[in-house]
Design an enzyme around this catalytic site. Structure first.
Site, PDB file in Angstrom:
ATOM      1  N   ASN A   1      40.701   8.496  45.358  1.00  0.00           N
ATOM      2  CA  ASN A   1      41.814   9.463  45.701  1.00  0.00           C
ATOM      3  C   ASN A   1      41.979   8.720  47.197  1.00  0.00           C
ATOM      4  OD1 ASN A   1      43.276  11.422  46.688  1.00  0.00           O
ATOM      5  ND2 ASN A   1      41.464  12.731  47.249  1.00  0.00           N
ATOM      6  N   GLY A   2      43.285   8.516  47.103  1.00  0.00           N
ATOM      7  CA  GLY A   2      43.819   7.597  48.460  1.00  0.00           C
ATOM      8  C   GLY A   2      44.602   6.383  48.240  1.00  0.00           C
TER       9      GLY A   2
ATOM     10  N   HIS B   1      81.119  24.740  58.334  1.00  0.00           N
ATOM     11  CA  HIS B   1      81.109  23.426  58.846  1.00  0.00           C
ATOM     12  C   HIS B   1      80.911  22.336  57.804  1.00  0.00           C
ATOM     13  CE1 HIS B   1      81.174  24.879  63.007  1.00  0.00           C
ATOM     14  NE2 HIS B   1      80.275  25.886  62.577  1.00  0.00           N
TER      15      HIS B   1
ATOM     16  N   CYS C   1      45.262  13.469  43.929  1.00  0.00           N
ATOM     17  CA  CYS C   1      44.060  13.306  42.782  1.00  0.00           C
ATOM     18  C   CYS C   1      42.827  14.195  43.134  1.00  0.00           C
ATOM     19  CB  CYS C   1      43.455  11.973  43.163  1.00  0.00           C
ATOM     20  SG  CYS C   1      45.092  10.531  42.692  1.00  0.00           S
TER      21      CYS C   1
ATOM     22  N   GLU D   1      61.179  23.052  43.363  1.00  0.00           N
ATOM     23  CA  GLU D   1      60.150  22.698  42.649  1.00  0.00           C
ATOM     24  C   GLU D   1      59.718  23.362  41.514  1.00  0.00           C
ATOM     25  OE1 GLU D   1      57.103  24.732  46.179  1.00  0.00           O
ATOM     26  OE2 GLU D   1      56.510  22.739  45.229  1.00  0.00           O
TER      27      GLU D   1
ATOM     28  N   ARG E   1      45.906  19.304  42.066  1.00  0.00           N
ATOM     29  CA  ARG E   1      45.840  17.879  42.941  1.00  0.00           C
ATOM     30  C   ARG E   1      46.517  16.816  42.279  1.00  0.00           C
ATOM     31  NH1 ARG E   1      41.863  18.761  46.880  1.00  0.00           N
ATOM     32  NH2 ARG E   1      42.251  16.703  47.457  1.00  0.00           N
TER      33      ARG E   1
ATOM     34  N   TRP F   1      47.164  11.851  40.474  1.00  0.00           N
ATOM     35  CA  TRP F   1      48.658  11.870  40.989  1.00  0.00           C
ATOM     36  C   TRP F   1      49.070  10.294  41.552  1.00  0.00           C
ATOM     37  CZ3 TRP F   1      52.079  10.754  45.257  1.00  0.00           C
ATOM     38  CH2 TRP F   1      53.166  11.174  45.358  1.00  0.00           C
TER      39      TRP F   1
ATOM     40  N   LYS G   1      49.230  19.361  44.460  1.00  0.00           N
ATOM     41  CA  LYS G   1      49.031  20.473  45.431  1.00  0.00           C
ATOM     42  C   LYS G   1      48.815  19.910  46.884  1.00  0.00           C
ATOM     43  CE  LYS G   1      48.399  24.899  46.783  1.00  0.00           C
ATOM     44  NZ  LYS G   1      49.438  25.565  47.100  1.00  0.00           N
TER      45      LYS G   1
ATOM     46  N   LYS H   1      61.386  26.508  46.855  1.00  0.00           N
ATOM     47  CA  LYS H   1      60.541  27.196  45.700  1.00  0.00           C
ATOM     48  C   LYS H   1      61.398  27.060  44.327  1.00  0.00           C
ATOM     49  CE  LYS H   1      57.635  27.572  46.872  1.00  0.00           C
ATOM     50  NZ  LYS H   1      56.917  27.443  48.315  1.00  0.00           N
TER      51      LYS H   1
ATOM     52  N   GLU I   1      62.748  28.300  52.550  1.00  0.00           N
ATOM     53  CA  GLU I   1      61.720  28.120  51.723  1.00  0.00           C
ATOM     54  C   GLU I   1      62.141  28.670  50.202  1.00  0.00           C
ATOM     55  OE1 GLU I   1      58.818  27.628  51.571  1.00  0.00           O
ATOM     56  OE2 GLU I   1      57.970  28.776  50.425  1.00  0.00           O
TER      57      GLU I   1
HETATM   58  O1  M6R Z   1      48.595  22.111  52.452  1.00  0.00           O
HETATM   59  P1  M6R Z   1      50.000  22.102  53.263  1.00  0.00           P
HETATM   60  O2  M6R Z   1      50.206  23.344  53.519  1.00  0.00           O
HETATM   61  O3  M6R Z   1      49.616  21.227  54.551  1.00  0.00           O
HETATM   62  O4  M6R Z   1      50.800  21.488  52.251  1.00  0.00           O
HETATM   63  C1  M6R Z   1      52.270  21.302  52.861  1.00  0.00           C
HETATM   64  C2  M6R Z   1      53.099  20.970  51.541  1.00  0.00           C
HETATM   65  O5  M6R Z   1      52.766  19.927  51.032  1.00  0.00           O
HETATM   66  C3  M6R Z   1      53.193  22.334  50.668  1.00  0.00           C
HETATM   67  O6  M6R Z   1      53.616  23.257  51.523  1.00  0.00           O
HETATM   68  C4  M6R Z   1      54.473  21.943  49.733  1.00  0.00           C
HETATM   69  O7  M6R Z   1      55.757  21.899  50.303  1.00  0.00           O
HETATM   70  C5  M6R Z   1      54.269  23.024  48.624  1.00  0.00           C
HETATM   71  N1  M6R Z   1      54.348  22.506  47.447  1.00  0.00           N
HETATM   72  C6  M6R Z   1      55.647  24.191  48.715  1.00  0.00           C
HETATM   73  O8  M6R Z   1      55.353  25.087  47.546  1.00  0.00           O
END
Ligand code: M6R
Length: 611
Positions: free
Chosen positions: A99-100, A507, A2, A491, A27, A73, A606, A488, A484
């Site tokens: 926000n929270g 395995h 948020c 998401e 956010r 969010w 984010k 990517k 990673e």
């Molecule tokens: O701000 P942070 O690096 O702590 O965030 C961690 C994850 O939320 C962040 O890396 C998330 O997995 C990304 N969307 C990945 O692209």
């Protein structure tokens, strides 16, 4: 999660707030809303992105010099118009954004229902708002007093902005666990979840601390703690330019951020690493060098992409420094009563510095005597303030929800820390040390070369965009890069993807392989290269489609691959900063080919500031 914005001063609040919401939309983008006071309290809100809110506001009365805005969010209650913020209290006088998460909201809601309150949303925020109103009415107290009382009762995290129709000269704000920055202008104040909505107007900001309440008027900022004692606002000068948060001609922030990497990695090394002299200057790390050298173990704590950076760093630290390293998901670590010994060194890795699980995990570890070092991107963030020391990544604001440039900058910082400690500990010989310093310094230029493969990766995206599943395989330093790459793709393109250590295929997962399954091998030249080539053969033998990321000069892998992306040579320790780039581009272009909003993928935000 948020984003919140507020303005009070002599300008019209609406344009400032709507622009701020767009900057904070990363956010959360389930719904957006705005409240303005201009004699009356006017609240407008809408499910969906800020642009959809803007559409319904055409022709509406948007006058007012004080206002608050929110981009959501969803936590409590589905994304909908009714659950969008701002909420209005039962008297129609108060309006609030939040926000929270308020954890004990059900209990409070039940009390309020008994007192005759009604609710028009499913949110915890509306409960907190009416709780404040109830205290104010019943005790004949000021809004500030009622808020202070309410905050002592609630359990959870919050950053709230509160306005009162009967006091249009004031915004009251409070935070615990969710960030709040206040920009100080000339007879005006700007409030926001981060500095991006503020820098256009002022560079002087105050980062509000947990358990502080801010009483904000056009010409006055009063900070108090929950005990009603005045606190001195600490004014910080923002070191950020407006251009850093704009797209600068790119179609998306994600693409801009991928292409910024030669510069961001360079910015991260600049002033720290002198490859010729062999010096690495990192004052925060230097301060705790003895403790790191003598640590029985290092624990990396992070989430998502930052966790993957920690996993690469585990291999690097163990290899170079000979210190045992554990890499922990913050969300698991914080709840499982981990064994922490005095003197354990914890490295918290986070782009935002606001990830709730990481924040709480380090707080717990700190209480038990651990040394907390932060590898963080956002200066002044909550984790930065809770850490003993650390090193910023200097990647600049990362706005695309998918983390890209933050990852490579984290790797650059972690590699420098490992090299510095290894040399001080005498676990690396001088020749290798100097070679790695040089290799690291060459990375920005090599990333620029990798980016020249953009069109090749785009063509690959077109070819494989309709696959239902992907596998990403790697070994050693590239294992985490495979994870990673899969993250990517998931998401951004919503394609199911798994990252795996290549040798684990036998395995179980190899059962998935058929002629429809694209398998991405992260197979740059390293100590395990021969092994991963064997794994490639195993996939080829089962008719899987092999896409390999390889090093120039590799003549074997192309014979086993349907498609290859060729990277410049690099030492295996620094190679992940190169091998991840085509995977970032692949996810981006598949997402684009499928017509998705790559900067704001569905269901995500984010900064994950709720657990
Ligand atoms: O701000 P942070 O690096 O702590 O965030 C961690 C994850 O939320 C962040 O890396 C998330 O997995 C990304 N969307 C990945 O692209």
């Amino acid at each position: 999660m948020c984003g919140i914005v507020g303005y009070i001063g002599s300008r019209q609040a609406y344009p400032i707030i709507i622009k701020g919401l767009k900057r904070l939309e990363y956010r959360g983008y389930d719904s957006a809303g705005i409240a303005l006071i201009d004699g009356d309290l006017k609240v407008y809100k809408k499910k969906g992105k800020v642009a959809e809110l803007e559409e319904i506001l055409i022709g509406k009365d948007l006058q007012g010099n004080v206002g608050i805005g929110h981009t959501r969010w969803a936590t409590h209650g589905e994304p909908s118009d009714r659950n969008a913020h701002p909420h209005i209290s039962n008297s129609n006088n108060l309006s609030m954004i939040h926000n929270g998460i308020i954890e004990n909201y059900v209990q409070i809601k039940n009390e309020l229902l008994k007192n005759g309150y009604s609710f028009s949303s499913d949110t915890d925020t509306e409960v907190l708002l009416n709780f404040i109103e109830d205290i104010k009415e019943n005790n004949n107290s000021t809004l500030e007093e009622a808020l202070r009382f309410a905050l002592k009762r609630i359990v959870g995290a919050y950053c709230i902005l509160l306005i009162d129709k009967d006091d249009p000269q004031t915004i009251i704000a409070a935070r615990k666990g969710s960030p709040l920055v206040i920009g100080i202008g000339k007879n005006e104040h700007f409030l926001a979840s981060d500095a991006s909505p503020i820098i256009e107007y002022t560079k002087e900001v105050v980062y509000v601390n947990d358990y502080e309440i801010a009483i904000v008027r056009a010409d006055e900022l009063i900070l108090k703690n929950l005990g009603n004692e005045k606190q001195t606002p600490f004014i910080t000068k923002l070191d950020m330019e407006l251009a850093a948060i704009e797209k600068s001609g790119y179609d998306h922030f994600m693409l801009k951020e991928i292409f910024e990497q030669p510069q961001t990695i360079y910015d991260c090394l600049r002033g720290r690493l002198d490859a010729e002299k062999g010096t690495i200057t990192m004052s925060g790390i230097q301060q705790y060098a003895e403790q790191i050298i003598n640590a029985n173990r290092i624990i990396m704590i992070a989430c998502g992409t930052s966790w993957h950076a920690g996993l690469v760093a585990e291999y690097i630290f163990e290899e170079l420094c000979r210190i045992p390293v554990e890499v922990e998901y913050a969300s698991e670590f914080r709840y499982r009563n981990p064994v922490i010994n005095k003197g354990d060194v914890i490295i918290a890795i986070s782009q935002s510095g606001e990830t709730a699980d990481t924040l709480v995990a380090i707080e717990t570890a700190k209480e038990q005597g651990a040394i907390i070092l932060g590898v963080l991107n956002v200066v002044g963030s909550s984790i930065a303030r809770k850490s003993h020391a650390g090193a910023y990544t200097h990647a600049g604001p990362e706005i695309g929800v998918a983390s890209t440039k933050a990852f490579t900058a984290q790797l650059a910082v972690l590699t420098m820390i490992a090299l510095k400690i290894a040399r001080a500990k005498n676990t690396i010989d001088e020749e290798r040390y100097f070679l790695l310093c040089k290799e690291l310094m060459e990375i920005p230029d090599k990333v620029a070369l990798v980016l020249k493969q953009n069109d090749n990766v785009k063509a690959l995206a077109e070819k494989y965009k309709n696959a239902d599943d992907f596998l990403y395989l790697g070994r050693g330093y590239n294992f985490a890069v495979a994870l990673e790459g899969a993250l990517k793709l998931k998401e951004i393109s919503y394609i199911h993807a798994e990252g795996y250590p290549a040798a684990e295929m036998k395995h179980g997962p190899i059962a998935l392989v058929d002629e429809n399954l694209p398998v991405v091998f992260v197979a740059t030249k390293d100590s395990y290269h021969q092994k991963i080539v064997s794994n490639m053969q195993e996939i080829k033998a089962r008719k899987g489609k092999v896409i390999s990321i390889i090093t120039e000069g590799d003549v074997v892998s192309p014979t086993l691959s349907d498609d290859v992306i060729i990277l410049p040579t690099a030492d295996e320790i620094v190679a992940p900063m190169l091998s991840v780039i085509p995977l970032q581009l692949l996810a981006y272009y598949i997402g684009i080919a499928k017509g998705y909003d790559v900067d704001k993928p569905r269901n995500l935000a984010k900064s994950v500031t709720v657990e």
